[in-house]
Design an enzyme around this catalytic site. Structure first.
Site, PDB file in Angstrom:
ATOM      1  N   GLU A  75       0.817  -1.216   0.000  1.00 36.10           N
ATOM      2  CA  GLU A  75       0.000   0.000   0.000  1.00 36.10           C
ATOM      3  C   GLU A  75       0.854   1.271   0.000  1.00 36.10           C
ATOM      4  O   GLU A  75       0.371   2.347   0.334  1.00 36.10           O
ATOM      5  CB  GLU A  75      -0.969   0.014   1.198  1.00 36.10           C
ATOM      6  CG  GLU A  75      -1.909  -1.174   1.296  1.00 36.10           C
ATOM      7  CD  GLU A  75      -2.906  -1.317   0.144  1.00 36.10           C
ATOM      8  OE1 GLU A  75      -2.917  -0.456  -0.765  1.00 36.10           O
ATOM      9  OE2 GLU A  75      -3.639  -2.321   0.136  1.00 36.10           O
ATOM     10  N   HIS A  86      -2.668   2.183   8.407  1.00 40.58           N
ATOM     11  CA  HIS A  86      -3.774   1.419   7.820  1.00 40.58           C
ATOM     12  C   HIS A  86      -3.994   0.166   8.640  1.00 40.58           C
ATOM     13  O   HIS A  86      -3.037  -0.529   8.997  1.00 40.58           O
ATOM     14  CB  HIS A  86      -3.432   1.046   6.369  1.00 40.58           C
ATOM     15  CG  HIS A  86      -4.347   0.025   5.787  1.00 40.58           C
ATOM     16  ND1 HIS A  86      -5.707   0.220   5.666  1.00 40.58           N
ATOM     17  CD2 HIS A  86      -4.112  -1.225   5.287  1.00 40.58           C
ATOM     18  CE1 HIS A  86      -6.258  -0.857   5.123  1.00 40.58           C
ATOM     19  NE2 HIS A  86      -5.310  -1.747   4.881  1.00 40.58           N
ATOM     20  N   HIS A 131      -7.118  -3.154   9.764  1.00 35.19           N
ATOM     21  CA  HIS A 131      -8.376  -3.843   9.462  1.00 35.19           C
ATOM     22  C   HIS A 131      -9.227  -3.910  10.729  1.00 35.19           C
ATOM     23  O   HIS A 131      -9.608  -5.001  11.177  1.00 35.19           O
ATOM     24  CB  HIS A 131      -8.083  -5.252   8.937  1.00 35.19           C
ATOM     25  CG  HIS A 131      -7.292  -5.272   7.653  1.00 35.19           C
ATOM     26  ND1 HIS A 131      -6.754  -6.416   7.127  1.00 35.19           N
ATOM     27  CD2 HIS A 131      -6.979  -4.269   6.779  1.00 35.19           C
ATOM     28  CE1 HIS A 131      -6.125  -6.126   5.984  1.00 35.19           C
ATOM     29  NE2 HIS A 131      -6.240  -4.827   5.761  1.00 35.19           N
ATOM     30  N   GLU A 162     -17.533  11.557  22.912  1.00 37.07           N
ATOM     31  CA  GLU A 162     -16.199  12.066  22.592  1.00 37.07           C
ATOM     32  C   GLU A 162     -15.924  12.190  21.093  1.00 37.07           C
ATOM     33  O   GLU A 162     -14.973  12.869  20.693  1.00 37.07           O
ATOM     34  CB  GLU A 162     -15.143  11.121  23.186  1.00 37.07           C
ATOM     35  CG  GLU A 162     -15.089  11.140  24.689  1.00 37.07           C
ATOM     36  CD  GLU A 162     -14.343  12.356  25.208  1.00 37.07           C
ATOM     37  OE1 GLU A 162     -13.136  12.446  24.962  1.00 37.07           O
ATOM     38  OE2 GLU A 162     -14.974  13.212  25.847  1.00 37.07           O
ATOM     39  N   HIS A 173     -12.997  -3.265   3.903  1.00 39.59           N
ATOM     40  CA  HIS A 173     -11.554  -3.525   4.005  1.00 39.59           C
ATOM     41  C   HIS A 173     -10.941  -3.010   5.313  1.00 39.59           C
ATOM     42  O   HIS A 173     -10.290  -3.769   6.022  1.00 39.59           O
ATOM     43  CB  HIS A 173     -10.835  -2.913   2.789  1.00 39.59           C
ATOM     44  CG  HIS A 173      -9.362  -3.191   2.746  1.00 39.59           C
ATOM     45  ND1 HIS A 173      -8.690  -3.491   1.594  1.00 39.59           N
ATOM     46  CD2 HIS A 173      -8.418  -3.189   3.736  1.00 39.59           C
ATOM     47  CE1 HIS A 173      -7.408  -3.699   1.866  1.00 39.59           C
ATOM     48  NE2 HIS A 173      -7.219  -3.511   3.163  1.00 39.59           N
TER      49      HIS A 173
HETATM   50  O1  2HA Z   1      -0.667  -5.113   4.023  1.00 39.60           O
HETATM   51  O2  2HA Z   1      -3.563  -4.521   4.639  1.00 39.60           O
HETATM   52  O3  2HA Z   1      -4.317  -3.548   2.313  1.00 39.60           O
HETATM   53  C1  2HA Z   1      -1.822  -5.822   3.807  1.00 39.60           C
HETATM   54  C2  2HA Z   1      -2.967  -4.920   3.669  1.00 39.60           C
HETATM   55  C3  2HA Z   1      -3.326  -4.518   2.311  1.00 39.60           C
HETATM   56 ZN    ZN Z   2      -5.480  -3.691   4.220  1.00 37.87          ZN
END
Ligand code: 2HA
Ligand code: ZN
Length: 273
Positions: free
Chosen positions: A116, A139, A141, A169, A210
């Protein structure tokens, strides 16, 4: 040279990613981080004139030329970073022409930066254009945010409004709201461009089905944004099938904004009475 394993920025990254793994957000190789380092933070620990190898950025990263980053490796697991940072993380500098990154430390087993990287670097460019102090793109999940993207409309206004209503909050932490992208193929420049476009306006961008991107001046700020959104999403998925007897009204959200001196994103609340 001091031992890089004692560098505060490295300790902070190791602890953060370990914590995120334990929260259950970063299964397998899920999630990635890039963090702008200052040269003076690095030089006590690293000879920044010694480049190990170059990796192409696959887009024009010229606005970041000369900047130093610590970045998670592609295919690497957050689970493993704490015990083995040298294989799972890389420290690099963006080359003068912006076409590659110069590896200075890490990826010891021959690794490369996260898949990414375009979304990260393009987001850094967007955030730096509105906030010169910006340093972090994170980033992850996070489970409940992903769950929410299946059952909630994916427009920024309604998504943000629901989050604001879930805990008091939220308005104080992210008055600027969250950007939202529909499902898109990940790991390519197209999603990188779309994310960076949102990042001109937002510090947070949800990727439908995602995960999320959070940004900030520090690891604490980026993580704090993401964990607050995740907490609100958790409450949403807990209550969404139950009869709602009361919520936080727009009038109350205005009261909060006034009390804490924050400005809600224009147009996201109904006008004050
Ligand atoms: O690195 O999260 O979006 C793996 C991920 C791809
Ligand atoms: Zn990801």
């Amino acid at each position: 040279m001091k031992d890089i394993m004692t560098a505060p920025f490295l300790t902070e990254v190791r602890k953060l990613l370990q914590n995120m793994y334990r929260l259950g957000w970063d299964e397998r190789n899920g999630g990635n981080l890039s963090y702008i380092l200052k040269e003076e933070e690095l030089t006590p620990y690293l000879d920044v004139t010694k480049v190990i190898r170059n990796n192409p950025t696959n887009f024009d990263a010229k606005p970041l030329a000369g900047r130093y980053f610590i970045v998670t490796g592609t295919g690497k697991y957050f689970k493993n970073v704490y015990d083995d940072p040298e294989n799972n993380l890389g420290i690099m500098r963006v080359s003068a022409d912006g076409q590659s990154v110069e590896l200075l430390w890490g990826y010891a087993d021959g690794g490369r930066p996260t898949s990414e990287l375009p979304a990260h670097f393009r987001s850094h460019i967007s955030r730096l254009s509105v906030d010169p102090e910006h340093r972090v793109v994170l980033h992850t999940h996070c489970t409940n945010v992903i769950a929410m993207t299946f059952v909630h409309p994916l427009d920024a206004r309604s998504f943000t409004r629901t989050l604001w209503q879930m805990c008091t909050e939220c308005m104080v932490v992210f008055p600027d709201g969250v950007g939202v992208l529909p499902w898109m193929l990940c790991g390519n420049d197209e999603i990188g461009v779309a994310t960076a476009e949102k990042m001109k306006e937002f510090r947070l961008c949800v990727w439908g089905m995602h995960g999320i991107f959070g940004t900030g001046k520090s690891l604490d700020e980026a993580f704090g944004l993401v964990e607050t959104v995740e907490k609100a999403a958790e409450i949403y998925v807990k209550i969404m099938n139950k009869p709602i007897l009361q919520t936080i009204t727009d009038e109350q959200l205005w009261i909060l904004a006034d009390a804490f001196g924050v400005t809600p994103r224009e147009g996201f609340l109904e006008p004050r009475k």
